[in-house]
Scaffold this active site. Structure first.
Site, mmCIF file in Angstrom:
data_model
loop_
_atom_site.group_PDB
_atom_site.id
_atom_site.type_symbol
_atom_site.label_atom_id
_atom_site.label_comp_id
_atom_site.label_asym_id
_atom_site.label_seq_id
_atom_site.Cartn_x
_atom_site.Cartn_y
_atom_site.Cartn_z
ATOM 1 N N ASN A 145 -6.886 91.706 54.541
ATOM 2 C CA ASN A 145 -8.001 92.210 54.757
ATOM 3 C C ASN A 145 -7.980 93.916 53.273
ATOM 4 O O ASN A 145 -6.724 93.329 52.861
ATOM 5 C CB ASN A 145 -7.939 92.961 56.136
ATOM 6 C CG ASN A 145 -6.610 93.330 55.828
ATOM 7 O OD1 ASN A 145 -5.485 93.551 56.017
ATOM 8 N ND2 ASN A 145 -7.060 94.223 56.922
ATOM 9 N N ALA A 175 -12.726 103.397 51.968
ATOM 10 C CA ALA A 175 -13.313 104.825 52.862
ATOM 11 C C ALA A 175 -14.373 105.029 53.638
ATOM 12 O O ALA A 175 -14.579 105.343 54.339
ATOM 13 C CB ALA A 175 -12.554 105.221 51.725
ATOM 14 N N GLU A 183 -9.942 86.367 56.541
ATOM 15 C CA GLU A 183 -10.867 85.119 56.817
ATOM 16 C C GLU A 183 -11.896 85.741 54.831
ATOM 17 O O GLU A 183 -12.027 84.116 54.548
ATOM 18 C CB GLU A 183 -11.568 85.200 57.549
ATOM 19 C CG GLU A 183 -10.632 85.608 59.266
ATOM 20 C CD GLU A 183 -10.461 86.469 59.657
ATOM 21 O OE1 GLU A 183 -9.763 86.425 61.038
ATOM 22 O OE2 GLU A 183 -10.058 87.917 59.150
ATOM 23 N N CYS A 236 -12.810 87.851 63.717
ATOM 24 C CA CYS A 236 -13.915 88.705 64.055
ATOM 25 C C CYS A 236 -15.771 87.597 64.636
ATOM 26 O O CYS A 236 -15.502 87.314 63.746
ATOM 27 C CB CYS A 236 -14.159 90.217 63.747
ATOM 28 S SG CYS A 236 -15.526 89.343 61.896
ATOM 29 N N CYS A 259 -16.353 86.373 60.788
ATOM 30 C CA CYS A 259 -16.057 85.585 60.326
ATOM 31 C C CYS A 259 -16.130 84.333 61.412
ATOM 32 O O CYS A 259 -16.163 83.369 60.525
ATOM 33 C CB CYS A 259 -14.081 86.363 60.770
ATOM 34 S SG CYS A 259 -14.122 87.937 58.863
#
Length: 140
Positions: free
Chosen positions: A47, A51, A60, A95, A98
Site C-alpha cells: 500500500n 496525504a 492489491e 477492500c 480491490c
C-alpha cells in the site's frame, strides 16, 4: 484451483516482504500483496498512502499493476498480508474496490490467501468475497 505448499509459501513470503516496504506514514497500517500469474511469476505490491487519502493505493492494486506491467493479464492466485491480529480479530481481506480489480484478471474460483506475519490464516475463493460478481464476460 488448488495451490501446492511451495507456491503458497512463495506467495506468503512475497506478500510479507512487500508489506515491509509499505508507505503508510498516516495510518501505520502496512499491507503487502503478491499476485501469481498464469506463467507462475509472482508480482508483489504494497500500500502507498497519500496525504490526500483518496489518492492512496492498496497493496492489491499495486501488485496487479506490477503484473500487468510485466505483460500478464491472468491471475492464478493472490496473497494479502496485513498485521498480526489475535485469533478473534477480523481477517484482513481485500477492500471492495480491490475485489473488483482482482476479478478483472481472475475467475470466481481464484484462491485468495489471507496472511499475517505468523503465516496464512485463511483461504477463500474470490466468489466468497465477491459473490455474483460483474466481470469481463458481461461485456462480451
Amino acid at each position: 484451483m488448488q495451490l501446492d505448499a511451495d507456491t503458497e509459501d512463495a506467495l506468503l513470503r512475497a506478500a510479507l516482504a512487500a508489506r515491509e516496504n509499505a508507505y503508510a506514514p498516516y495510518s501505520g497500517f502496512r499491507v503487502g500483496a503478491a499476485a501469481l500469474d498464469a506463467e507462475g511469476r509472482i508480482h508483489a505490491g504494497c500500500n502507498v498512502e497519500n496525504a490526500a487519502y483518496p489518492q492512496s493505493q492498496c497493496a492489491e492494486a499495486t501488485a496487479l499493476g506490477a503484473m500487468v506491467t510485466a505483460g500478464a493479464w491472468t491471475l492464478q492466485a493472490i496473497a494479502v498480508a496485513g498485521p498480526d491480529t489475535d485469533e478473534e480479530g477480523p481477517l484482513l481481506t481485500p477492500c471492495g474496490g480491490c475485489r473488483q480489480r482482482i476479478r478483472e484478471f481472475a475467475t470466481a474460483s481464484l484462491p485468495v490467501l489471507l496472511c499475517q506475519p505468523r503465516g496464512i490464516v485463511a483461504r477463500r475463493e474470490l466468489a466468497a468475497l465477491l459473490p455474483e460478481s460483474f466481470g469481463p464476460g458481461h461485456l462480451g
